[in-house]
Design a protein around this motif. Structure first.
Motif, PDB file in Angstrom:
ATOM      1  N   ALA A 138       0.948  -1.124  -0.034  1.00  0.00           N
ATOM      2  CA  ALA A 138       0.048  -0.074   0.010  1.00  0.00           C
ATOM      3  C   ALA A 138       0.786   1.154   0.099  1.00  0.00           C
ATOM      4  CB  ALA A 138      -0.839  -0.007   1.164  1.00  0.00           C
ATOM      5  N   GLN A 139       2.208   1.070   0.772  1.00  0.00           N
ATOM      6  CA  GLN A 139       3.010   2.453   0.695  1.00  0.00           C
ATOM      7  C   GLN A 139       3.488   2.586  -0.783  1.00  0.00           C
ATOM      8  OE1 GLN A 139       3.366   4.458   2.941  1.00  0.00           O
ATOM      9  NE2 GLN A 139       4.842   5.718   2.159  1.00  0.00           N
ATOM     10  N   ALA A 140       3.704   1.653  -1.449  1.00  0.00           N
ATOM     11  CA  ALA A 140       4.374   1.732  -2.566  1.00  0.00           C
ATOM     12  C   ALA A 140       3.401   2.239  -3.570  1.00  0.00           C
ATOM     13  CB  ALA A 140       4.885   0.442  -3.186  1.00  0.00           C
ATOM     14  N   ILE A 141       2.020   1.716  -3.535  1.00  0.00           N
ATOM     15  CA  ILE A 141       0.837   2.385  -4.418  1.00  0.00           C
ATOM     16  C   ILE A 141       0.975   3.943  -4.105  1.00  0.00           C
ATOM     17  CG2 ILE A 141      -1.479   2.324  -5.033  1.00  0.00           C
ATOM     18  CD1 ILE A 141      -1.233  -0.705  -4.637  1.00  0.00           C
ATOM     19  N   TYR A 142       1.009   4.195  -2.599  1.00  0.00           N
ATOM     20  CA  TYR A 142       0.678   5.700  -2.171  1.00  0.00           C
ATOM     21  C   TYR A 142       1.872   6.672  -2.821  1.00  0.00           C
ATOM     22  CZ  TYR A 142      -0.014   9.681   0.708  1.00  0.00           C
ATOM     23  OH  TYR A 142      -0.047  11.051   1.260  1.00  0.00           O
ATOM     24  N   GLN A 143       3.174   6.298  -2.847  1.00  0.00           N
ATOM     25  CA  GLN A 143       4.197   6.766  -3.320  1.00  0.00           C
ATOM     26  C   GLN A 143       4.247   7.083  -4.744  1.00  0.00           C
ATOM     27  OE1 GLN A 143       6.295   8.558  -1.594  1.00  0.00           O
ATOM     28  NE2 GLN A 143       5.391   7.958   0.518  1.00  0.00           N
TER      29      GLN A 143
ATOM     30  N   ARG B 282       1.308   7.194  -6.436  1.00  0.00           N
ATOM     31  CA  ARG B 282       0.311   8.499  -6.553  1.00  0.00           C
ATOM     32  C   ARG B 282       0.837   9.720  -6.181  1.00  0.00           C
ATOM     33  NH1 ARG B 282      -4.716   7.685  -7.007  1.00  0.00           N
ATOM     34  NH2 ARG B 282      -5.321   9.225  -5.969  1.00  0.00           N
ATOM     35  N   VAL B 283       1.666   9.813  -5.247  1.00  0.00           N
ATOM     36  CA  VAL B 283       2.302  11.225  -4.813  1.00  0.00           C
ATOM     37  C   VAL B 283       3.132  11.595  -6.034  1.00  0.00           C
ATOM     38  CG1 VAL B 283       3.784  12.181  -3.265  1.00  0.00           C
ATOM     39  CG2 VAL B 283       2.328  10.741  -2.349  1.00  0.00           C
ATOM     40  N   ALA B 284       3.794  10.952  -6.658  1.00  0.00           N
ATOM     41  CA  ALA B 284       4.704  11.359  -7.979  1.00  0.00           C
ATOM     42  C   ALA B 284       4.011  11.579  -9.007  1.00  0.00           C
ATOM     43  CB  ALA B 284       5.743   9.920  -8.161  1.00  0.00           C
ATOM     44  N   THR B 285       2.550  11.145  -9.237  1.00  0.00           N
ATOM     45  CA  THR B 285       1.902  11.458 -10.340  1.00  0.00           C
ATOM     46  C   THR B 285       0.819  12.385  -9.932  1.00  0.00           C
ATOM     47  OG1 THR B 285       0.630   9.293 -10.227  1.00  0.00           O
ATOM     48  CG2 THR B 285       2.565   9.220 -11.341  1.00  0.00           C
ATOM     49  N   ARG B 286       0.453  12.935  -8.910  1.00  0.00           N
ATOM     50  CA  ARG B 286      -0.493  13.495  -8.274  1.00  0.00           C
ATOM     51  C   ARG B 286      -0.888  14.860  -9.119  1.00  0.00           C
ATOM     52  NH1 ARG B 286       1.220  17.207  -2.791  1.00  0.00           N
ATOM     53  NH2 ARG B 286       2.890  18.369  -3.757  1.00  0.00           N
TER      54      ARG B 286
ATOM     55  N   ASN C  15      -6.631  10.623  -0.890  1.00  0.00           N
ATOM     56  CA  ASN C  15      -7.057   9.180  -0.782  1.00  0.00           C
ATOM     57  C   ASN C  15      -7.580   9.030  -2.138  1.00  0.00           C
ATOM     58  OD1 ASN C  15      -9.869   7.502  -0.240  1.00  0.00           O
ATOM     59  ND2 ASN C  15      -8.340   7.036   1.489  1.00  0.00           N
ATOM     60  N   SER C  16      -7.280   7.736  -2.695  1.00  0.00           N
ATOM     61  CA  SER C  16      -7.675   7.225  -3.884  1.00  0.00           C
ATOM     62  C   SER C  16      -9.149   7.050  -4.252  1.00  0.00           C
ATOM     63  CB  SER C  16      -6.977   6.079  -4.451  1.00  0.00           C
ATOM     64  OG  SER C  16      -7.008   5.314  -3.377  1.00  0.00           O
ATOM     65  N   TRP C  17      -9.901   6.384  -2.809  1.00  0.00           N
ATOM     66  CA  TRP C  17     -11.472   6.286  -3.026  1.00  0.00           C
ATOM     67  C   TRP C  17     -12.030   7.576  -3.222  1.00  0.00           C
ATOM     68  CZ3 TRP C  17     -15.597   7.414  -0.223  1.00  0.00           C
ATOM     69  CH2 TRP C  17     -16.666   6.692  -0.384  1.00  0.00           C
ATOM     70  N   ILE C  18     -11.596   8.575  -2.296  1.00  0.00           N
ATOM     71  CA  ILE C  18     -12.180   9.908  -2.156  1.00  0.00           C
ATOM     72  C   ILE C  18     -12.299  10.491  -3.706  1.00  0.00           C
ATOM     73  CG2 ILE C  18     -12.026  12.190  -1.245  1.00  0.00           C
ATOM     74  CD1 ILE C  18     -13.351  10.632   0.714  1.00  0.00           C
TER      75      ILE C  18
ATOM     76  N   TYR D 225      -7.524  17.924  -3.626  1.00  0.00           N
ATOM     77  CA  TYR D 225      -6.313  17.817  -2.761  1.00  0.00           C
ATOM     78  C   TYR D 225      -6.313  18.596  -1.640  1.00  0.00           C
ATOM     79  CZ  TYR D 225      -1.419  17.727  -1.418  1.00  0.00           C
ATOM     80  OH  TYR D 225      -0.130  17.846  -0.420  1.00  0.00           O
ATOM     81  N   ILE D 226      -5.942  17.893  -0.611  1.00  0.00           N
ATOM     82  CA  ILE D 226      -5.744  18.708   0.903  1.00  0.00           C
ATOM     83  C   ILE D 226      -4.355  18.929   1.054  1.00  0.00           C
ATOM     84  CG2 ILE D 226      -6.137  18.409   3.331  1.00  0.00           C
ATOM     85  CD1 ILE D 226      -8.322  16.596   2.714  1.00  0.00           C
ATOM     86  N   PRO D 227      -3.956  20.392   1.041  1.00  0.00           N
ATOM     87  CA  PRO D 227      -2.591  20.779   1.202  1.00  0.00           C
ATOM     88  C   PRO D 227      -2.052  20.805   2.552  1.00  0.00           C
ATOM     89  CG  PRO D 227      -3.948  22.802   0.947  1.00  0.00           C
ATOM     90  CD  PRO D 227      -4.887  21.391   0.965  1.00  0.00           C
TER      91      PRO D 227
END
Length: 419
Positions: A95-100, A102-106, A288-291, A300-302
């Protein structure tokens, strides 16, 4: 039960009492047995694996699809017991790898051109207006309330929020005020009713645009209060005061410089702006990907560390920052309880999957503000530091004057269209 999922839950869930029935009907217990027991069931092995690999997206989807069922307690109770243990971190390695990633492509997902911004707003805000009337206060305030006391009602707290913002704007007779992301018009109408000013609101929601102008007419304020179906980027008029509540979360991190440069262009030389937004206590991250998929696409929440540098680069000066801790958790609690009390009415407007989606949305949002480092901030800034008094006394004085006026009684709000 998926061994990786079981191992992960056993490792992170140390307090509370969680019972999980797996796809094969076997019961697993986690936690130290304290508190009320929450029992959930995962109906398929594929759902077990999906929730382990990508819980931020797949847990909500499994709940919506009936593959994740809460048999004892509520989905809020489940999220509360889990998030109290893991806080804002605690992701599995996958899950952390998926999250990172997403951060890189946000920035791609937050590329909110005027066209995409309007489409994203329509996704959430142009739903049947009767849905929002099920859980919002009568003034249709769909943003964090301000609870001055522990026993304040939602209605009282929403009035207090408007009062608090009005005081920070340091309003004066004859000023022109802009409300960016004006919603159903509640804040703009409050300002116009309480001060001798001219208010312009802008929204991208057709439903909100229609309702807010109807409310201005009903209150006899249409001569000095108007709401435009327009992107703030397309404005050219200058304003003495600008306020924005609950809109900045839809701007996208790649558009912050554009936002604040436009604000600077729209402010008069002695102008003041107050920005009210959801924020995060921890470092910059990703939605959050579901949101993002189901509730607020493009949002996005800054973190403040992402916002303040862009204010500075735009040549604006920060004059006040206030952090509202837990106020949104209490607001969301009221919304969730009201929605659940009138869930049958929501089911007449939409289907069961939609109602499960909104139940999950409100519960997940509330627990995020209680246990996952989410908060609200209000930033006041100016072009010229001489635009405001040297001390903050003017805020408390204006707020007290407004409180006396509010307590003397307000006009009833027009109900939302279709209610």
């Amino acid at each position: 039960m998926n061994r990786l999922l079981a191992s992960y839950i056993d490792r992170v869930l140390k307090k509370g009492s969680l019972e999980l029935i797996d796809a094969k009907g076997r019961l697993h217990r986690f936690g130290d047995g304290t508190g009320e027991t929450v029992r959930v069931r995962i109906k398929s092995s594929s759902a077990e694996l999906a929730v382990f690999l990508n819980p931020e997206l797949k847990l909500g989807e499994a709940f919506m699809d009936g593959d994740f069922v809460v048999e004892q307690g509520t989905i809020y109770d489940f999220l509360a017991v889990v998030l109290q243990n893991i806080g804002s971190g605690g992701r599995s390695f996958v899950a952390q790898a998926i999250y990172q990633a997403r951060v890189a492509t946000r920035r791609f997902r937050q590329w909110n051109t005027p066209f995409r911004a309007r489409r994203n707003v329509a996704h959430h805000y142009d739903l049947d207006g009767r849905l929002y009337s099920l859980f919002l206060d009568p003034d249709q305030q769909y943003s964090c309330a301000y609870f001055e006391t522990a026993d304040a009602s939602l209605e009282e707290a929403q009035v207090a929020k408007k009062r608090h913002l009005a005081a920070k704007l340091a309003l004066g007779p004859g000023q022109k005020v802009l409300d960016i992301g004006s919603g159903w018009g509640g804040l703009g109408l409050y300002l116009a009713e309480h001060a001798d000013i001219d208010v312009t609101g802008v929204t991208l929601s057709e439903e909100q645009h229609k309702v807010s102008n109807a409310r201005a007419t009903e209150r006899g304020l249409s001569d000095r209060t108007r709401f435009l179906l327009k992107d703030y980027r397309h404005l050219a008029t200058r304003f003495d005061r600008i306020v924005s509540v609950g809109m900045f979360e839809h701007v996208g991190v790649g558009h912050y410089r554009e936002f604040f440069e436009q604000v600077r262009n729209l402010l008069t030389d002695d102008g003041v702006m107050v920005l009210h937004s959801i924020g995060r206590f921890d470092m910059p991250g990703e939605t959050n990907s579901w949101i993002h998929k189901y509730i607020f696409p493009g949002g996005y929440i800054p973190a403040l560390s992402e916002v303040l540098p862009e204010i500075e680069r735009a040549g604006l000066k920060v004059t006040d920052i206030e952090i509202l801790r837990l106020h949104y958790a209490e607001t969301l609690r009221e919304w969730r309880l009201r929605f659940m009390a009138r869930r049958a009415e929501a089911l007449k407007l939409y289907d069961e999957r939609f109602c499960l989606m909104w139940e999950f949305y409100l519960a997940a949002s509330e627990t995020a503000f209680r246990y996952q480092d989410m908060m609200n901030f209000q930033i006041q800034f100016v072009r010229d530091q001489h635009a405001l008094p040297m001390t903050r006394d003017y805020i408390w004085q204006a707020e007290e004057a407004l409180r006396r006026r509010d307590n003397a009684g307000q006009r009833p709000s027009l109900k939302i269209a279709g209610e």
